[in-house]
Structures are given as structure tokens and as C-alpha cells.
Scaffold this motif. Sequence first.
Motif, PDB file in Angstrom:
ATOM      1  N   LEU A  99       0.808  -1.219   0.000  1.00 24.01           N
ATOM      2  CA  LEU A  99       0.000   0.000   0.000  1.00 24.01           C
ATOM      3  C   LEU A  99       0.843   1.273   0.000  1.00 24.01           C
ATOM      4  O   LEU A  99       0.491   2.254  -0.653  1.00 24.01           O
ATOM      5  N   ALA A 100       1.954   1.265   0.757  1.00 25.38           N
ATOM      6  CA  ALA A 100       2.705   2.517   0.959  1.00 25.38           C
ATOM      7  C   ALA A 100       4.183   2.426   0.605  1.00 25.38           C
ATOM      8  O   ALA A 100       4.873   3.448   0.625  1.00 25.38           O
ATOM      9  N   GLY A 101       4.688   1.231   0.313  1.00 23.06           N
ATOM     10  CA  GLY A 101       6.077   1.117  -0.113  1.00 23.06           C
ATOM     11  C   GLY A 101       7.038   0.799   1.009  1.00 23.06           C
ATOM     12  O   GLY A 101       6.684   0.803   2.195  1.00 23.06           O
ATOM     13  N   LEU A 102       8.289   0.529   0.630  1.00 24.57           N
ATOM     14  CA  LEU A 102       9.323   0.146   1.575  1.00 24.57           C
ATOM     15  C   LEU A 102       9.614   1.233   2.595  1.00 24.57           C
ATOM     16  O   LEU A 102       9.872   0.956   3.774  1.00 24.57           O
ATOM     17  N   ASP A 103       9.567   2.496   2.165  1.00 23.33           N
ATOM     18  CA  ASP A 103       9.910   3.578   3.082  1.00 23.33           C
ATOM     19  C   ASP A 103       8.929   3.670   4.250  1.00 23.33           C
ATOM     20  O   ASP A 103       9.314   4.042   5.369  1.00 23.33           O
ATOM     21  N   ALA A 104       7.666   3.331   4.033  1.00 26.70           N
ATOM     22  CA  ALA A 104       6.688   3.348   5.118  1.00 26.70           C
ATOM     23  C   ALA A 104       7.000   2.266   6.154  1.00 26.70           C
ATOM     24  O   ALA A 104       6.884   2.489   7.363  1.00 26.70           O
ATOM     25  N   VAL A 105       7.411   1.102   5.681  1.00 24.31           N
ATOM     26  CA  VAL A 105       7.769   0.013   6.592  1.00 24.31           C
ATOM     27  C   VAL A 105       8.982   0.420   7.435  1.00 24.31           C
ATOM     28  O   VAL A 105       9.025   0.201   8.653  1.00 24.31           O
ATOM     29  N   ILE A 106       9.977   1.018   6.788  1.00 30.04           N
ATOM     30  CA  ILE A 106      11.175   1.452   7.508  1.00 30.04           C
ATOM     31  C   ILE A 106      10.828   2.525   8.530  1.00 30.04           C
ATOM     32  O   ILE A 106      11.375   2.546   9.640  1.00 30.04           O
ATOM     33  N   ALA A 107       9.905   3.417   8.187  1.00 30.67           N
ATOM     34  CA  ALA A 107       9.496   4.461   9.130  1.00 30.67           C
ATOM     35  C   ALA A 107       8.877   3.852  10.390  1.00 30.67           C
ATOM     36  O   ALA A 107       9.145   4.307  11.511  1.00 30.67           O
ATOM     37  N   VAL A 108       8.052   2.827  10.216  1.00 26.96           N
ATOM     38  CA  VAL A 108       7.469   2.134  11.374  1.00 26.96           C
ATOM     39  C   VAL A 108       8.564   1.475  12.204  1.00 26.96           C
ATOM     40  O   VAL A 108       8.553   1.525  13.450  1.00 26.96           O
TER      41      VAL A 108
END
Length: 438
Positions: A163-172
Motif C-alpha cells: 500500500l505505501a512502499g518500503l519507506d513506510a515500513v522502515i518508518a514504522v
Amino acid sequence: MEKTKSLKQFYILWSTQSLSHLGSAMTSFALTLWLYDKTGSALSTAALRICTYAPYVVMSIFAGALSDKYDKKKTMLVCDVLAALTTVLVFVLYKTDALSMWHLYAVNAVSGLMNTVQQPASEVANTLVVPKEHYQKTSALQSLSGSLVAIGSPLLAAAMYGLAGLDAVIAVDLATFAAAFLALLLFIRLPAVGRKTGKEEKVLKLAREGLRFLKEHRLVLDVILFMSGVNLVASAFDAVLPALVIPRYGDSVLGIVTSCSGIAMVLGSLLATVMPKPRNRVRVIYLTMLFSLGTENFLLAFSRSPVLWCAGQIIGWILVPVMSANQNVIMRSSIPVELQGRVYACRNTMQFFTIPIGLALGGFMVDNVCEPFMSVNSSNSFLAMLFGSGKGSGAALMMFVLGVAGTVLCLGMGRRLKRYRYTDDMLPEGQQGESACR
């Protein structure tokens, strides 16, 4: 009320560290998806796990010595920061379109090394903040959180990545790191663990002390060696399971069958939390593993139904947290706190080095021995009745071999472990396991 207060620091440490582990696991899974999208190679994505695991096996003994040599809290904080910096580096490389495969391998190796150093310190930290009477309960809670992370991280990472890409996962991941770091820094107070020496000790000497302790305390060593054998069989099972399920029912069924092990671990963790103290913890360890290895493998070998495979996974994994909780109690109670870091590290190397061997052995046996054997003997009605026919029948045969191997291992090592009788009130605190033989 008093019990809750006595466990306050544990609950803070456990909950925030578990949250951080969830974030790290989500990033690891998302990076696997990203790399597979880029390369289409299963081998390339598998190498990520190898790069993470190799430092753990090779460096654990020395990592434990470092943990005992330096302040536990500072060690955990430094390792957390360095691991977070590698995640930031991945984020920057990704946003600048410079991220490549070798970057991930290097980052995973560094992260694996930080985890290797941090884990013994974390084990000791939990011992220091948990009253002895709560060892079983807290061990079960740690197993529960690990199970929830194993179930939730792939689902959450896949959904967020899509839904939001790799950068969203890293931000979490970075947000969960910040929560765990601040909680450890501000709210956790670890008592000092003094050493009876005034001079600086070398890491190699400290590592030898961990090995010497195990040599002198046969109960702890024999339990570790037993679990090393269990891990060999269990990791071979992990390599065989996809070859059993995918040819017959596809990827989706494999996901369902695999998730059942996580569900069973959650149920088993809850069971371990409420179970009364057993009369003999060593007996619980080998009997639970005999039940697990002696039922699941045979059920999967002789059945072709996904429902029965799911039942087999639940049967095979539900008692693993019970075993783990009892092993943790023996380790924590038998090993002096000032030695725990180096002894846990020796345990990690000795107990887990068989996992990559088992993965390689299981895959090799299916591809080069069992599947060819079943193909050549496809006209044998007896073998077809037992293991089915076509692709996947060789994996079923290998499951049978693992069932036999696991049963023989547990019966054989069980005879050795029967000479030990470990109970929490056997010896005064700090001396348990010193002479826990019948």
C-alpha cells in the motif's frame, strides 16, 4: 498488587523490545519482497537470511564474553543505535534510488552482528529485573511475543509494503526503535553485576569461562546438546515442508499450513504462562519434544489433506513454548548472573549451529534422494499408499525419515536426561543445577 509492582520493569522492557522486534521483522520481510521483485531469485532472497544468521552462529561465544565484560544496559543501547543506523542507511539509499543487493547483504550482516552482541545482554537484563519466582511466567510471555511477531510481521509488512512502499515500513521500524530505546534509557534500572577481579579481562578468556562452566555443569550442557539435535530435525522439516505442500496445493495452502505453527506457539505460550511448576523440568523438556517430533512428522508424511497438515503443525508446535520456558528457568537458575552472558552465548552457538545444517540437509535429501527414489518406484503400490505419488511424494518420504530420526533422538537422549531431576526448590538460589542428578 505487589507481584505486578515487582514485574513493572520487566513489562516495560518486554513490551517495548517486542514492539521493536516487530518493526525489525517487518523491515526484514519487506526487504525480502523488494529484493525478490528486483531479482526474481529465491537464492538471492535466501542469502539475506544467511547474512543475518552467520554472525549469530560464528560470533556468539565472543559476543557473550563482551556482554559480561561491559555494562548490560549500555551494550543494549549501543547495539540498538548501530542497528537503527543501518536501517536509516537503507532508507537513504532507497530514497535516492541507489539501493542494491550487496547493500542489503552488508546491512544484514551488520544487523546480525549487533543482534548477536545484544541478545546475551538482553537475556541477563531480563534475569536482573525478574524475581526468581516469576521466571516461568516471564519466559512464557517472551515466547508469546515472539510467536505474535512471527505471525504478524509478514502480514503487516506485506500489506504496508503493497500500500505505501518500503519507506513506510522502515518508518514504522524506526518509530518502534525509538520507543524501545527511550524506555530502556529512561525507565529501566539494572543492578550492577560485580566481578571478583580488579584487572581487565580478555574477551577470549571470558569466552573460555563460558565453555568451562558448561563442561562442569553437565545438566545444562546435556540439555543444550539435546536441543541441538532437535533443531537439526526441526530445521530439516522447515526445508521439506514447501516441497510437500506446494506441488499438491500451491503457495496459498503453504501459507495457511505455516501460519498454524505460529498460532500453536501463541496457544502454547499461554499454556506455559498458567501451568504450575513441574516436578522435574528436565523431564518436561524431553517429553514435550518426543511428543512434537514423534507425531507431527508422521502425520504429515502419511496424509495428503491440508486439514490434517494444519492439525499436525498445531500438534508439533503447541508444546514448544512449554519446553522453552522450562529450559529458560533451568538456565537462569543454574548459571550465576555474572556468567550468564558468556554461557548464553556458548549456548547459542552450540544449540543453533545445526539449523543451517538441517536446512541444507533437508533440501538435499528431498531433491537428490527421496524424490528420485519415489519416481523410480512409482509403480510400487505400497509406497504410493503410504506417501502418495508424483511430485511431493519424496518430501512425504523425507517427513517419515525425520519422524523416525526425531523419535530415536528423543528416546536416546531421553535416557541420558533421565538421570537428571531438576526442581526449583532443589537447592538454594544461585546453586540450582549444581548437582541435580539422581
